[in-house]
Design a protein around this motif. Structure first.
Motif, PDB file in Angstrom:
ATOM      1  N   GLU A   1       0.828  -1.209   0.000  1.00  0.00           N
ATOM      2  CA  GLU A   1       0.000   0.000   0.000  1.00  0.00           C
ATOM      3  C   GLU A   1       0.863   1.260   0.000  1.00  0.00           C
ATOM      4  OE1 GLU A   1      -4.036  -0.019   2.183  1.00  0.00           O
ATOM      5  OE2 GLU A   1      -2.689  -1.273   3.396  1.00  0.00           O
TER       6      GLU A   1
ATOM      7  N   ASP B   1       2.119   1.838  -3.437  1.00  0.00           N
ATOM      8  CA  ASP B   1       1.034   2.324  -4.293  1.00  0.00           C
ATOM      9  C   ASP B   1       0.779   3.806  -4.052  1.00  0.00           C
ATOM     10  OD1 ASP B   1      -1.318   1.756  -6.128  1.00  0.00           O
ATOM     11  OD2 ASP B   1      -2.381   2.492  -4.358  1.00  0.00           O
ATOM     12  N   LEU B   2       0.794   4.221  -2.783  1.00  0.00           N
ATOM     13  CA  LEU B   2       0.599   5.636  -2.457  1.00  0.00           C
ATOM     14  C   LEU B   2       1.744   6.480  -3.020  1.00  0.00           C
ATOM     15  CD1 LEU B   2      -0.979   7.859  -0.961  1.00  0.00           C
ATOM     16  CD2 LEU B   2       0.312   7.267   1.113  1.00  0.00           C
TER      17      LEU B   2
ATOM     18  N   ALA C   1       3.566   5.772  -5.633  1.00  0.00           N
ATOM     19  CA  ALA C   1       3.435   5.825  -7.090  1.00  0.00           C
ATOM     20  C   ALA C   1       2.431   6.895  -7.515  1.00  0.00           C
ATOM     21  CB  ALA C   1       3.009   4.457  -7.619  1.00  0.00           C
ATOM     22  N   ARG C   2       1.411   7.123  -6.684  1.00  0.00           N
ATOM     23  CA  ARG C   2       0.389   8.119  -7.025  1.00  0.00           C
ATOM     24  C   ARG C   2       0.831   9.534  -6.697  1.00  0.00           C
ATOM     25  NH1 ARG C   2      -2.884   4.656  -4.014  1.00  0.00           N
ATOM     26  NH2 ARG C   2      -3.436   6.323  -2.538  1.00  0.00           N
ATOM     27  N   THR C   3       1.679   9.702  -5.690  1.00  0.00           N
ATOM     28  CA  THR C   3       1.984  11.045  -5.178  1.00  0.00           C
ATOM     29  C   THR C   3       3.419  11.495  -5.429  1.00  0.00           C
ATOM     30  OG1 THR C   3       2.497  10.089  -3.001  1.00  0.00           O
ATOM     31  CG2 THR C   3       0.232  10.834  -3.370  1.00  0.00           C
ATOM     32  N   ARG C   4       4.329  10.569  -5.679  1.00  0.00           N
ATOM     33  CA  ARG C   4       5.722  10.859  -6.033  1.00  0.00           C
ATOM     34  C   ARG C   4       6.426  11.789  -5.038  1.00  0.00           C
ATOM     35  NH1 ARG C   4       6.734   8.700 -10.865  1.00  0.00           N
ATOM     36  NH2 ARG C   4       4.980   8.217 -12.230  1.00  0.00           N
TER      37      ARG C   4
ATOM     38  N   CYS D   1       3.721  12.113   2.048  1.00  0.00           N
ATOM     39  CA  CYS D   1       2.818  12.158   0.897  1.00  0.00           C
ATOM     40  C   CYS D   1       1.367  11.994   1.344  1.00  0.00           C
ATOM     41  CB  CYS D   1       3.187  11.110  -0.139  1.00  0.00           C
ATOM     42  SG  CYS D   1       3.299   9.424   0.465  1.00  0.00           S
TER      43      CYS D   1
ATOM     44  N   ASP E   1      -2.642  11.455  -0.423  1.00  0.00           N
ATOM     45  CA  ASP E   1      -3.468  11.222  -1.594  1.00  0.00           C
ATOM     46  C   ASP E   1      -4.276  12.476  -1.933  1.00  0.00           C
ATOM     47  OD1 ASP E   1      -4.655   8.938  -3.414  1.00  0.00           O
ATOM     48  OD2 ASP E   1      -6.374  10.087  -2.679  1.00  0.00           O
TER      49      ASP E   1
ATOM     50  N   SER F   1      -7.203  12.935  -2.787  1.00  0.00           N
ATOM     51  CA  SER F   1      -8.588  12.984  -2.309  1.00  0.00           C
ATOM     52  C   SER F   1      -8.725  13.564  -0.911  1.00  0.00           C
ATOM     53  CB  SER F   1      -9.193  11.573  -2.317  1.00  0.00           C
ATOM     54  OG  SER F   1      -8.512  10.727  -1.396  1.00  0.00           O
TER      55      SER F   1
END
Length: 258
Positions: A118, A121-122, A124-127, A170, A172, A174
């Protein structure tokens, strides 16, 4: 607490934090060849290069990374050889605790190895910067979950003696604007302070929003720095006989550096 030394003394552990960490609290991670130290490739990308590297130092760095491998440096002063491909170069800032209002964050949960999928994955979305499968082993990581999903995190990376770097911050998209990142930074800073150490962090100089946020939390600029990543040539030069190298059968080894 009193403000830390921010004079930029050449002997200060934060002047070369990767080397200070790998010869100190993170020595058990160190892979060594000649004067080059690095973290295992699945832990962190950072490599410690001498301030004035010689040809044999670059050959040793190439041997550790392997042909086509990446060598990532912070606080570097000398560029790599001309036949190395520079893939990333950015100016950065190093900020240190000068009165951060560190405190626990009630929403925070502790993260560990089972949370790594997880966390990756976070990231990868937020860099937020380098975070690899074993980065979580470098220190404490805290996160926030919403409806069971990991939506924010922060933790520790480099660990020079007496200091600990807050990293992997980081959130997300949302849930941005809800203070989760700030709360986690202050909570990680609290844990570092509880050990009698001082928090510090790095940020891209161009990320002015992040820098302003960290300054509002009580961090101050200690120094400007640079980050660089370069690829080893497919056919790098090797050390000449008698110029040293790894300590066992010509191969890099994990070493607890004294």
């Amino acid at each position: 607490m009193s403000a830390p030394d921010v004079t930029g003394d050449d002997t200060h552990p934060l002047d070369n934090p990767v080397r200070a960490a790998l010869t100190g609290p993170h020595a058990h991670f160190a892979e060594e060849r000649g004067r080059i130290l690095r973290y295992p490739a699945d832990v962190a990308p950072w490599v410690a290069i001498p301030d004035v590297p010689q040809a044999e130092d670059w050959a040793d760095a190439a041997a550790l990374a392997g042909p086509g491998g990446a060598v990532t440096i912070t606080a570097f002063r000398e560029p790599p050889p001309d036949d190395w491909e520079i893939t990333f170069h950015a100016e950065g800032v190093q900020l240190v605790d000068a009165g951060v209002a560190a405190a626990p964050f009630p929403q925070a949960v502790r993260l560990g190895p089972t949370d790594v999928p997880e966390m990756l994955d976070l990231v990868a979305r937020t860099r937020p910067g380098p975070f690899l499968p074993r980065t979580v082993e470098l220190g404490s990581y805290l996160g926030v979950r919403r409806e069971g999903a990991l939506v924010a995190m922060a933790g520790e990376r480099l660990h020079p003696p007496g200091w600990s770097e807050i990293s992997g911050v980081c959130t997300d998209g949302s849930v941005r604007g809800q203070g989760l990142g700030s709360g986690l930074v202050l909570a990680v800073a609290h844990e570092i302070r509880q050990r009698g150490e001082t928090p510090f962090l790095h940020a891209s100089a161009s990320n002015t929003n992040a820098v302003r946020l960290y300054e509002s939390l009580g961090f101050v600029l200690r120094r400007r720095t640079s980050f660089l990543s370069a690829l080893v040539p497919e056919h790098p030069p090797t050390r000449l006989p008698g110029t040293g190298g790894a300590r066992r059968d010509g191969e890099a080894r994990a070493a607890a550096v004294r």
